[in-house]
Design a protein around this motif. Structure first.
Motif, PDB file in Angstrom:
ATOM      1  N   PHE A  47       0.830  -1.214   0.000  1.00  0.00           N
ATOM      2  CA  PHE A  47       0.000   0.000   0.000  1.00  0.00           C
ATOM      3  C   PHE A  47       0.862   1.261   0.000  1.00  0.00           C
ATOM      4  O   PHE A  47       1.818   1.357   0.774  1.00  0.00           O
ATOM      5  CB  PHE A  47      -0.912  -0.005   1.225  1.00  0.00           C
ATOM      6  CG  PHE A  47      -1.949  -1.076   1.157  1.00  0.00           C
ATOM      7  CD1 PHE A  47      -3.097  -0.891   0.390  1.00  0.00           C
ATOM      8  CD2 PHE A  47      -1.774  -2.285   1.817  1.00  0.00           C
ATOM      9  CE1 PHE A  47      -4.055  -1.885   0.303  1.00  0.00           C
ATOM     10  CE2 PHE A  47      -2.732  -3.286   1.726  1.00  0.00           C
ATOM     11  CZ  PHE A  47      -3.873  -3.086   0.963  1.00  0.00           C
ATOM     12  N   THR A  48       0.523   2.210  -0.866  1.00  0.00           N
ATOM     13  CA  THR A  48       1.217   3.500  -0.900  1.00  0.00           C
ATOM     14  C   THR A  48       0.214   4.566  -1.305  1.00  0.00           C
ATOM     15  O   THR A  48      -0.919   4.258  -1.703  1.00  0.00           O
ATOM     16  CB  THR A  48       2.371   3.528  -1.934  1.00  0.00           C
ATOM     17  OG1 THR A  48       1.880   4.135  -3.124  1.00  0.00           O
ATOM     18  CG2 THR A  48       2.859   2.141  -2.254  1.00  0.00           C
ATOM     19  N   ILE A  49       0.633   5.811  -1.207  1.00  0.00           N
ATOM     20  CA  ILE A  49      -0.234   6.870  -1.737  1.00  0.00           C
ATOM     21  C   ILE A  49       0.387   7.496  -2.981  1.00  0.00           C
ATOM     22  O   ILE A  49       0.049   8.613  -3.384  1.00  0.00           O
ATOM     23  CB  ILE A  49      -0.521   7.962  -0.677  1.00  0.00           C
ATOM     24  CG1 ILE A  49       0.768   8.557  -0.140  1.00  0.00           C
ATOM     25  CG2 ILE A  49      -1.377   7.438   0.455  1.00  0.00           C
ATOM     26  CD1 ILE A  49       0.579   9.905   0.546  1.00  0.00           C
ATOM     27  N   ASP A  50       1.270   6.762  -3.635  1.00  0.00           N
ATOM     28  CA  ASP A  50       1.950   7.263  -4.837  1.00  0.00           C
ATOM     29  C   ASP A  50       0.967   7.741  -5.903  1.00  0.00           C
ATOM     30  O   ASP A  50       1.142   8.809  -6.484  1.00  0.00           O
ATOM     31  CB  ASP A  50       2.825   6.150  -5.431  1.00  0.00           C
ATOM     32  CG  ASP A  50       4.092   5.957  -4.617  1.00  0.00           C
ATOM     33  OD1 ASP A  50       4.288   6.784  -3.699  1.00  0.00           O
ATOM     34  OD2 ASP A  50       4.838   5.003  -4.892  1.00  0.00           O
ATOM     35  N   SER A  51      -0.070   6.928  -6.137  1.00  0.00           N
ATOM     36  CA  SER A  51      -1.009   7.273  -7.208  1.00  0.00           C
ATOM     37  C   SER A  51      -1.726   8.592  -6.909  1.00  0.00           C
ATOM     38  O   SER A  51      -2.052   9.350  -7.821  1.00  0.00           O
ATOM     39  CB  SER A  51      -2.035   6.165  -7.369  1.00  0.00           C
ATOM     40  OG  SER A  51      -1.379   4.958  -7.644  1.00  0.00           O
ATOM     41  N   TYR A  52      -1.977   8.830  -5.624  1.00  0.00           N
ATOM     42  CA  TYR A  52      -2.626  10.096  -5.255  1.00  0.00           C
ATOM     43  C   TYR A  52      -1.696  11.264  -5.592  1.00  0.00           C
ATOM     44  O   TYR A  52      -2.146  12.301  -6.090  1.00  0.00           O
ATOM     45  CB  TYR A  52      -2.967  10.099  -3.754  1.00  0.00           C
ATOM     46  CG  TYR A  52      -4.194   9.279  -3.435  1.00  0.00           C
ATOM     47  CD1 TYR A  52      -5.440   9.877  -3.304  1.00  0.00           C
ATOM     48  CD2 TYR A  52      -4.098   7.904  -3.313  1.00  0.00           C
ATOM     49  CE1 TYR A  52      -6.560   9.133  -3.034  1.00  0.00           C
ATOM     50  CE2 TYR A  52      -5.222   7.139  -3.050  1.00  0.00           C
ATOM     51  CZ  TYR A  52      -6.450   7.749  -2.903  1.00  0.00           C
ATOM     52  OH  TYR A  52      -7.572   7.015  -2.649  1.00  0.00           O
ATOM     53  N   ILE A  53      -0.411  11.080  -5.302  1.00  0.00           N
ATOM     54  CA  ILE A  53       0.543  12.148  -5.602  1.00  0.00           C
ATOM     55  C   ILE A  53       0.591  12.399  -7.106  1.00  0.00           C
ATOM     56  O   ILE A  53       0.568  13.542  -7.559  1.00  0.00           O
ATOM     57  CB  ILE A  53       1.937  11.792  -5.049  1.00  0.00           C
ATOM     58  CG1 ILE A  53       1.870  11.755  -3.516  1.00  0.00           C
ATOM     59  CG2 ILE A  53       2.990  12.791  -5.518  1.00  0.00           C
ATOM     60  CD1 ILE A  53       3.081  11.153  -2.859  1.00  0.00           C
ATOM     61  N   VAL A  54       0.574  11.308  -7.872  1.00  0.00           N
ATOM     62  CA  VAL A  54       0.578  11.455  -9.339  1.00  0.00           C
ATOM     63  C   VAL A  54      -0.640  12.250  -9.790  1.00  0.00           C
ATOM     64  O   VAL A  54      -0.549  13.193 -10.572  1.00  0.00           O
ATOM     65  CB  VAL A  54       0.601  10.072 -10.025  1.00  0.00           C
ATOM     66  CG1 VAL A  54       0.394  10.226 -11.529  1.00  0.00           C
ATOM     67  CG2 VAL A  54       1.904   9.358  -9.733  1.00  0.00           C
ATOM     68  N   TYR A  55      -1.806  11.885  -9.246  1.00  0.00           N
ATOM     69  CA  TYR A  55      -3.037  12.558  -9.678  1.00  0.00           C
ATOM     70  C   TYR A  55      -2.952  14.060  -9.415  1.00  0.00           C
ATOM     71  O   TYR A  55      -3.244  14.883 -10.287  1.00  0.00           O
ATOM     72  CB  TYR A  55      -4.242  11.965  -8.956  1.00  0.00           C
ATOM     73  CG  TYR A  55      -5.512  12.751  -9.198  1.00  0.00           C
ATOM     74  CD1 TYR A  55      -6.115  12.763 -10.460  1.00  0.00           C
ATOM     75  CD2 TYR A  55      -6.094  13.509  -8.188  1.00  0.00           C
ATOM     76  CE1 TYR A  55      -7.259  13.499 -10.697  1.00  0.00           C
ATOM     77  CE2 TYR A  55      -7.236  14.252  -8.415  1.00  0.00           C
ATOM     78  CZ  TYR A  55      -7.821  14.240  -9.671  1.00  0.00           C
ATOM     79  OH  TYR A  55      -8.939  14.976  -9.914  1.00  0.00           O
TER      80      TYR A  55
END
Lengths: 272, 360
Positions: A47-55
């Motif tokens: 689990f990470t929040i990488d995709s949120y940062i990308v968005y």
């Protein structure tokens, strides 16, 4: 005793299972949005929040998001400007051709989206409105007009028109009557109507796919392209965020209604 | 009365709603004096409310003029007429407190806020609601709401106040109490008031004059007692109070006698009818009394067909030998005499007989 217990348990069980059936796929999307990696996968490995940062940091996602807000806002405004006077006219006056005009207003509801999309594609091409925000705004407003007109008409049907006469007898002309009596009383229902217009546009994909182009790309269009081309987990992020916003709005509305009910209940007590 | 011109004049006012053949209001004329309380009384659909709405400016007359102090006001929109209005369903603004409702007409007239404050308080006090100024309409009872509506209609000192069945939604006790309050306010403030009602006792107790409406026309406009004692048409006689209408023809006009199925009836001194004219002889039930023996004239014998006991009095219906039905009142003590099926003698005074014209 047992039958009463059953009759209260069975609906609850049904409600829970239907709710679960509907909600589970959405919860999968929520879980996937926190997944690691560059493509959608379930279950995620970490689990990470990488995709949120990308968005939130890529123009490729932020621009369509902004576009969608602008287009939905503008088309909601146009829709309200068209439907409000129309709903008033239908509620207050009888005029020749009333049924025909109503039919014309309701027409977009009867035409399949794909047919409308094609028509807009060719028609707007000639008007040089293809691949522009203005084009999408107009198309979405046309789509929302019948729905919002129905909502506005229902709002006005339950409005007490003697209040208008009472206001006039107090000395207010049409404008001040609208400003001080109609508008404050109808504002909540106008807001709901505006919200419907906004959502109609924000959610619309088929027409946007045909006419928005790269220049005026909306969020649903961007999501569609993303899923088709790259299977990017950012799609799950957007879905999760939208889901959260809708849930929040629903909760706020339900909570305010509940608060209003208990407030009027205490008032009843005071009156005793 | 040496008044040069009436205050409010309806001059042959008619109203036709689009596409309908019949007129909702037909040639209504009336002169209303300043400070007068006039009731428009009639059954539903008789044109009284339409007439009121035309005076208010919410409906345009199809024909005729409405004159205020000599000038035609038909072209003036409702909000510029300076008429106060009270509606049956109160029509208070639900998003405003009682205070704000009453202040609204003053704010529209751009009065200074200190004056608004003072006037609203005075008028709320006048209707006994000073304590409820900060309540919203939903937090007030029906009677309280109508008092707020009353204050709102009076606070800007309107030229004329119009009321459309204002007490129709209230229960009987409250209605009677409000009738007295409205009448007292009207007298105290010298208001010109036009009051629509279908309740004849309400019109009787409150009005200076009553205009009785039927089928879009005014059948008679006169003081309440005049309407009650000397109705000009059968409709007025039967709509206002109970009455016995006995068909007949004028026999000897100088002797003032009507020939009817129940014999000759003498009538009062004030009627001018020629011999042979078809008429009704009207006698109110309370003016017919039981008699020991049958009088030679102005009386008849009845077989009692129905008795309704009210405690203090009884309402008795009986038929003559010829089949004419008469209704009369008896005191509670006389109830036994008037039991169903018994024969009784009744009598009346010739002065109490009113003659009115009978159509063909």
């Amino acid at each position: 005793m047992t039958s009463r217990l059953q009759s209260s348990l069975i609906p609850k069980f049904l409600a829970l299972s239907i709710g679960g059936f509907l909600l589970l796929p959405m919860l999968l999307v929520v879980v996937m949005s926190f997944g690691e990696g560059t493509s959608l996968r379930f279950p995620p490995r970490a689990f990470t929040i990488d995709s949120y940062i990308v968005y939130f940091t890529s123009a490729g996602w932020m621009v369509p998001t902004l576009n969608s807000f602008i287009i939905a806002g503008a088309s909601a405004a146009i829709t309200l400007l068209v439907t409000t006077p129309a709903a008033f006219a239908f509620a207050l006056f009888d005029f020749p051709g009333k049924r025909l005009v109503r039919l014309l207003i309701m027409m977009p509801l009867m035409v399949p989206f794909i047919v409308m999309a094609l028509a807009y594609f060719f028609f707007f091409g000639q008007l040089r409105l293809l691949n522009t925000m203005v084009g999408v705004v107009i198309a979405h407003a046309c789509l929302a007009v019948p729905i919002v007109f129905l909502i506005q008409s229902a709002n006005l049907k339950s409005f007490d028109w003697t209040l208008v006469r009472a206001s006039q007898a107090c000395g207010a002309g049409h404008f001040r009557t609208f400003r001080y009596i109609c508008l404050p009383l109808l504002r909540p229902s106008f807001l709901v109507a505006g919200l419907f217009a906004f959502i109609t546009s924000f959610d619309e994909t088929v027409i946007a796919l045909f006419i928005s182009g790269r220049a005026a790309s909306t969020l649903p269009r961007r999501m569609f392209e993303s899923v088709r081309q790259e299977s990017d987990p950012v799609v799950a992020v957007v879905s999760t965020l939208l889901f959260a916003v809708v849930a929040a709005v629903a909760i706020v509305i339900a909570w305010r209604r509940e608060a209003g009910r208990s407030r009027s209940a205490t008032r009843d007590l005071e009156r005793e | 009365m040496t008044q040069a011109q009436p205050f409010l004049r309806l001059d042959a006012v008619s109203k036709r709603y689009g596409g309908r053949a019949e007129l909702a209001v037909e040639g209504v004329s009336a002169d209303i004096r300043e400070g007068e309380f006039v009731s428009l009384l009639g059954p539903s659909g008789s044109g009284k409310t339409t007439t009121l709405m035309m005076i208010a400016g919410f409906e345009l007359p199809s024909e005729g003029r409405i004159m205020l102090s000599g000038s035609d006001i038909v072209g003036i929109p409702a909000h510029r007429r300076n008429f106060g209005m009270v509606f049956q369903n109160y029509a208070l603004f639900p998003h405003m407190t009682a205070f704000e409702n009453v202040a609204y007409p003053l704010r529209l007239r751009k009065q200074p806020s200190s004056r608004i404050d003072e006037k609203v308080k005075r008028y709320l006090d006048m209707v006994g609601l000073a304590r409820f100024a900060s309540r919203r309409p939903a937090e007030l009872s029906g009677g309280q709401q109508q008092r707020v509506a009353l204050a709102r209609a009076l606070v800007f000192e309107p030229t004329v106040v119009l009321m459309d069945e204002p007490l129709g939604a209230l229960d009987k006790n409250l209605r009677e109490q409000m009738q007295i309050e409205i009448k007292e306010l009207q007298k105290k403030l010298g208001i010109t008031l036009i009051y629509v009602t279908h309740d004849q006792s309400e019109a009787m107790t409150m009005s200076d004059r009553i205009a009785v409406f039927n089928n879009g026309r005014i059948e008679q406009i006169a003081a309440p007692l005049e309407i009650y004692r000397r109705p000009e048409t059968r409709f007025v006689g039967e709509f206002v109070g109970e009455s016995n209408m006995i068909e007949g023809r004028v026999g000897d006009a100088t002797e003032r006698r009507v020939e009817t199925e129940i014999g000759e009836i003498e009538y009062g001194p004030d009627s001018a009818f020629g011999a042979g004219m078809p008429v009704f002889a009207m006698i109110r039930p309370e003016l017919i009394t039981l008699a020991e023996k049958l009088p030679p004239r102005n009386g008849t014998q009845l077989t009692v067909t129905r008795t309704i006991h009210f405690g203090d009095r009884v309402s008795v219906e009986g038929t003559t030998v010829g089949g004419t039905m008469l209704r009369f009142r008896a005191s509670g003590r006389e109830a036994a005499v008037c039991a169903t099926g018994r024969q009784v003698n009744v009598a009346w005074r010739s002065d109490d007989v009113h003659i009115l014209a009978r159509g063909q």
